[in-house]
Design a protein around this motif. Structure first.
Motif, short mmCIF file in Angstrom:
data_model
loop_
_atom_site.label_atom_id
_atom_site.label_comp_id
_atom_site.label_asym_id
_atom_site.label_seq_id
_atom_site.Cartn_x
_atom_site.Cartn_y
_atom_site.Cartn_z
N MET A 225 0.81 -1.22 0.00
CA MET A 225 0.00 0.00 0.00
C MET A 225 0.84 1.28 0.00
N PRO A 226 1.85 1.40 0.87
CA PRO A 226 2.66 2.62 0.81
C PRO A 226 3.35 2.81 -0.55
N GLY A 227 3.84 1.71 -1.13
CA GLY A 227 4.47 1.81 -2.44
C GLY A 227 3.47 2.17 -3.53
N ALA A 228 2.24 1.66 -3.40
CA ALA A 228 1.20 1.99 -4.37
C ALA A 228 0.86 3.47 -4.31
N VAL A 229 0.79 4.02 -3.09
CA VAL A 229 0.53 5.45 -2.94
C VAL A 229 1.68 6.27 -3.54
N ALA A 230 2.91 5.83 -3.30
CA ALA A 230 4.07 6.53 -3.86
C ALA A 230 4.05 6.47 -5.38
N GLY A 231 3.77 5.29 -5.93
CA GLY A 231 3.71 5.14 -7.39
C GLY A 231 2.59 5.96 -7.99
N ALA A 232 1.43 6.00 -7.33
CA ALA A 232 0.31 6.79 -7.83
C ALA A 232 0.64 8.28 -7.80
N THR A 233 1.39 8.70 -6.79
CA THR A 233 1.79 10.11 -6.72
C THR A 233 2.70 10.47 -7.89
N LEU A 234 3.64 9.59 -8.20
CA LEU A 234 4.51 9.82 -9.36
C LEU A 234 3.70 9.83 -10.66
N LEU A 235 2.76 8.90 -10.77
CA LEU A 235 1.91 8.84 -11.96
C LEU A 235 1.10 10.12 -12.12
N ALA A 236 0.49 10.57 -11.03
CA ALA A 236 -0.32 11.78 -11.07
C ALA A 236 0.53 13.00 -11.41
N ARG A 237 1.69 13.08 -10.80
CA ARG A 237 2.57 14.24 -10.99
C ARG A 237 3.07 14.33 -12.42
#
Length: 257
Positions: A225-237
């Motif tokens: 979950m923490p990695g998914a949030v980090a990856g989603a943040t990179l994707l969104a950015r």
């Protein structure tokens, strides 16, 4: 789609380099996992009875045919429950752990050059939006769970094609939930967020489906979950937002992460 998978791997890599952030992000996921596990264990206990309840038409069949129908029904019921759990796990975990994942998202943004300013929205309004979004996602998840439950009865297709479609559909909505933190910080509400996901559907489905598969692994939803949030943040950015919209963050932060 493979580029979407790459964002999940990048997010997991970021948390691997920042173990304190990873441990921090485990707390809300563990809390929600305990509640969901209790529900699925309870469902398993009553599964035989539920399978019989939804297949009354098989009462007059031969023993072998009746048993087969109820095994298929049991698999479909439990599969639909797992699908619903995986799809709503993210929404509920993000709701419970909003301060945790907001902090992780900000750290990820800072590591890339700077985070956008926090939106000037009252806390109660933010909570209300989060609850509304979680409710809408839950209703959508329930609708799809019913559809996939019914489709699970189809011979061969129900046990092969349907699970793949379920993973792709749930992946799309998972991507929407996980990117919401970074996109809401940029002032994008649910309709606009999903409009941007639709414009980048292959990327979103690739990221979300990969996340869905990882979440199906025992304890995968917690540890990833923490990695998914980090990856989603990179994707969104990098792919969904108009731009980083940074506050002039410290360039040196990237080097320290």
């Amino acid at each position: 789609m493979f580029n979407g998978v790459g964002y999940l791997l990048r997010g997991i890599g970021w948390t691997a380099r920042n173990p304190a952030q990873w441990l921090f992000g485990l707390i809300p996921a563990l809390i929600v996992l305990a509640a969901y596990a209790a529900g699925l264990v309870t469902l398993a206990f009553y599964l035989d009875g539920l399978a019989g309840w939804v297949t009354p038409f098989a009462d007059g069949w031969s023993e072998a045919a009746r048993a087969t129908a109820r095994v298929v029904a049991g698999i479909a019921i439990y599969g639909a429950a797992v699908f619903l759990a995986v799809l709503t796990f993210t929404a509920v975990t993000l709701l419970v752990g909003d301060p945790f994942y907001e902090a992780i998202a900000v750290r990820v943004e800072e590591s890339q050059g700077g985070a956008p300013p926090e939106p000037d929205v009252p806390l109660l309004v933010q909570i209300g939006r989060a609850l509304k979004d979680a409710l809408i996602l839950g209703l959508v998840a329930l609708l799809f769970a019913v559809v996939f439950f019914a489709a699970g009865f189809l011979p061969v297709v129900g046990q092969t094609v349907v699970p793949v479609i379920a993973a792709l559909v749930s992946g799309y909505y998972l991507a929407g939930e996980l990117t919401s933190i970074a996109l809401e910080r940029r002032g994008l509400l649910r309709k606009e967020r999903f409009a941007r996901l639709k414009a980048n559907r292959a990327l979103a489905v690739g990221f979300g489906a990969a996340t869905f598969v990882v979440f199906l692994i025992p304890l995968g939803a917690v540890f990833a979950m923490p990695g998914a949030v980090a990856g989603a943040t990179l994707l969104a950015r990098e792919r969904l937002a108009d731009g980083p919209a940074v506050t002039g963050g410290d360039p040196g932060v990237a080097g320290r992460n």
